[in-house]
Design a protein around this motif. Structure first.
Motif, PDB file in Angstrom:
ATOM      1  N   GLY A  47      -0.931  -5.970  -2.821  1.00 38.02           N
ATOM      2  CA  GLY A  47      -2.132  -5.977  -3.663  1.00 38.02           C
ATOM      3  C   GLY A  47      -3.084  -7.103  -3.300  1.00 38.02           C
ATOM      4  O   GLY A  47      -3.348  -7.347  -2.107  1.00 38.02           O
ATOM      5  N   TRP A  50      -1.651 -12.342  -4.767  1.00 34.25           N
ATOM      6  CA  TRP A  50      -1.202 -13.496  -5.563  1.00 34.25           C
ATOM      7  C   TRP A  50       0.276 -13.787  -5.304  1.00 34.25           C
ATOM      8  O   TRP A  50       0.726 -14.924  -5.427  1.00 34.25           O
ATOM      9  N   VAL A  68       1.759  -6.397   4.826  1.00 34.70           N
ATOM     10  CA  VAL A  68       1.143  -5.123   5.213  1.00 34.70           C
ATOM     11  C   VAL A  68       0.522  -4.457   3.986  1.00 34.70           C
ATOM     12  O   VAL A  68       1.223  -4.168   3.010  1.00 34.70           O
ATOM     13  N   VAL A  70      -2.314  -1.314   2.893  1.00 34.18           N
ATOM     14  CA  VAL A  70      -3.115  -0.193   3.382  1.00 34.18           C
ATOM     15  C   VAL A  70      -4.581  -0.312   2.941  1.00 34.18           C
ATOM     16  O   VAL A  70      -5.474   0.258   3.577  1.00 34.18           O
ATOM     17  N   MET A  74      -7.968  -4.991  -0.621  1.00 36.09           N
ATOM     18  CA  MET A  74      -6.833  -5.788  -1.110  1.00 36.09           C
ATOM     19  C   MET A  74      -6.444  -6.826  -0.053  1.00 36.09           C
ATOM     20  O   MET A  74      -6.176  -7.987  -0.368  1.00 36.09           O
ATOM     21  N   ASN A  93      -2.661  -1.616   7.208  1.00 36.55           N
ATOM     22  CA  ASN A  93      -2.127  -0.318   7.621  1.00 36.55           C
ATOM     23  C   ASN A  93      -1.139   0.164   6.559  1.00 36.55           C
ATOM     24  O   ASN A  93      -0.727  -0.609   5.700  1.00 36.55           O
ATOM     25  N   PRO A 110       6.752  -4.498  -4.113  1.00 39.38           N
ATOM     26  CA  PRO A 110       6.393  -4.696  -5.518  1.00 39.38           C
ATOM     27  C   PRO A 110       5.471  -3.580  -6.024  1.00 39.38           C
ATOM     28  O   PRO A 110       4.317  -3.512  -5.674  1.00 39.38           O
ATOM     29  N   ASN A 115       3.822   4.964  -6.230  1.00 39.70           N
ATOM     30  CA  ASN A 115       2.595   5.639  -5.780  1.00 39.70           C
ATOM     31  C   ASN A 115       2.863   6.964  -5.074  1.00 39.70           C
ATOM     32  O   ASN A 115       1.932   7.716  -4.823  1.00 39.70           O
TER      33      ASN A 115
HETATM   34  C1  LIG Z   1       0.407  -0.469  -7.669  1.00 36.19           C
HETATM   35  S1  LIG Z   1      -0.367  -1.500  -6.465  1.00 36.19           S
HETATM   36  C2  LIG Z   1       0.602  -2.972  -6.666  1.00 36.19           C
HETATM   37  C3  LIG Z   1      -0.036  -4.200  -6.100  1.00 36.19           C
HETATM   38  C4  LIG Z   1       0.779  -5.500  -6.224  1.00 36.19           C
HETATM   39  N1  LIG Z   1       2.103  -5.339  -5.647  1.00 36.19           N
HETATM   40  C5  LIG Z   1       0.861  -5.970  -7.648  1.00 36.19           C
HETATM   41  O1  LIG Z   1       1.918  -5.828  -8.260  1.00 36.19           O
HETATM   42  O2  LIG Z   1      -0.128  -6.504  -8.153  1.00 36.19           O
HETATM   43  C6  LIG Z   1       0.223  -0.807  -4.961  1.00 36.19           C
HETATM   44  C7  LIG Z   1      -0.326  -1.471  -3.714  1.00 36.19           C
HETATM   45  O3  LIG Z   1       0.301  -0.883  -2.575  1.00 36.19           O
HETATM   46  C8  LIG Z   1      -0.671  -0.586  -1.583  1.00 36.19           C
HETATM   47  N2  LIG Z   1      -0.137   0.527  -0.799  1.00 36.19           N
HETATM   48  C9  LIG Z   1      -0.030   1.829  -1.171  1.00 36.19           C
HETATM   49  N3  LIG Z   1       0.548   2.557  -0.214  1.00 36.19           N
HETATM   50  C10 LIG Z   1       0.838   1.696   0.799  1.00 36.19           C
HETATM   51  C11 LIG Z   1       1.460   1.844   2.072  1.00 36.19           C
HETATM   52  N4  LIG Z   1       1.906   3.041   2.497  1.00 36.19           N
HETATM   53  N5  LIG Z   1       1.601   0.756   2.853  1.00 36.19           N
HETATM   54  C12 LIG Z   1       1.145  -0.460   2.441  1.00 36.19           C
HETATM   55  N6  LIG Z   1       0.546  -0.661   1.243  1.00 36.19           N
HETATM   56  C13 LIG Z   1       0.409   0.402   0.428  1.00 36.19           C
HETATM   57  C14 LIG Z   1      -1.926  -0.283  -2.365  1.00 36.19           C
HETATM   58  O4  LIG Z   1      -3.103  -0.442  -1.595  1.00 36.19           O
HETATM   59  C15 LIG Z   1      -1.830  -1.279  -3.516  1.00 36.19           C
HETATM   60  O5  LIG Z   1      -2.425  -2.507  -3.204  1.00 36.19           O
END
Ligand SMILES: C[S@@+](CC[C@H](N)C(=O)[O-])C[C@H]1O[C@@H](n2cnc3c(N)ncnc32)[C@H](O)[C@@H]1O
Length: 206
Positions: A47, A50, A68, A70, A74, A93, A110, A115
């Motif tokens: 995300g 932080w 990493v 995507v 973010m 990515n 996390p 998703n």
């Molecule tokens: C629900 S958010 C959680 C963000 C952070 N972990 C938090 O708790 O504040 C999910 C995060 O995963 C990223 N994301 C989704 N699919 C992904 C993937 N295949 N590879 C890397 N990041 C991914 C999204 O862009 C988003 O920032």
């Protein structure tokens, strides 16, 4: 469609704090305390980043972190974080698409798996599993349903909101525990937050 949080990057943390208070932070800081000194770490879906600052408060200088995300927005926010003397490699990515050496001591996911549809969960899980060393630690935080009516309401609202805004593919929670069980991971610690709706688990790879 990939879950891309670009559209929500600028307000994501404020919104999550409004709904969950500090529960999402506490759930992840609890996991970060399990990171051994000197670890090589992979963070997938961190995300706004932080988590990097919280990790660097615990380990100010001896970590090598591959981060990493995507979402380009973010990732841009994450790159501004204070990370002490730790070495951080940022990659924009989908984590399942990046080629990395299979020698991580720790993997952190996390609120990533919630998703995805089942087929994406399998692809992401199998990819990350290959990257973690035998005996390595996998730190996972996610939502879970434990039978309270308000959990379903909150979960459905989140899925609808983030599907409209960010194109997330999921409409229900994936059975992530099953993947860890099938791959013979052992739970060495866990803790729930926000009336059991959030669970943080520490797994070791066989
Ligand atoms: C629900 S958010 C959680 C963000 C952070 N972990 C938090 O708790 O504040 C999910 C995060 O995963 C990223 N994301 C989704 N699919 C992904 C993937 N295949 N590879 C890397 N990041 C991914 C999204 O862009 C988003 O920032």
């Amino acid at each position: 469609m990939a879950a891309n949080y670009d559209n929500s990057a600028w307000f994501y943390d404020n919104l999550s704090r409004l709904v969950y208070g500090k529960a999402l932070i506490k759930a992840q800081v609890y996991l970060l305390n399990m990171v051994p000194p000197g670890s090589k770490i992979l963070i997938a879906g961190g995300g706004t980043g932080w988590i990097l600052e919280e990790l660097s408060k615990i380990h100010p200088g001896d970590l090598t972190i591959t981060y990493v995300e995507v979402s380009a927005n973010m990732l841009a926010l994450s790159q501004k974080r204070k990370t002490g003397q730790n070495k951080v490699i940022f990659m924009n990515n989908a984590v399942e698409n990046v080629n990395l050496d299979a020698d991580f001591d720790v993997i952190i996911t996390p609120f990533l798996f919630d998703n995805f549809l089942d087929e994406t969960v399998d692809r992401v899980f199998n990819h990350l599993h290959r990257l973690l060393k035998p005996g390595g630690i996998w730190l996972n935080a996610d939502f879970q349903l434990t039978g309270r009516w308000w959990q379903n309401v909150l979960l459905k609202s989140m899925f609808i909101f983030f599907r409209l805004l960010c194109g997330i593919e999921a409409g229900r929670l994936p059975a992530i525990e099953k993947r860890f069980n099938n791959a013979a991971y052992k739970i060495i610690d866990d803790k729930t937050f926000f009336g059991d709706f959030i669970v943080s688990r520490v797994y070791t790879r066989p």
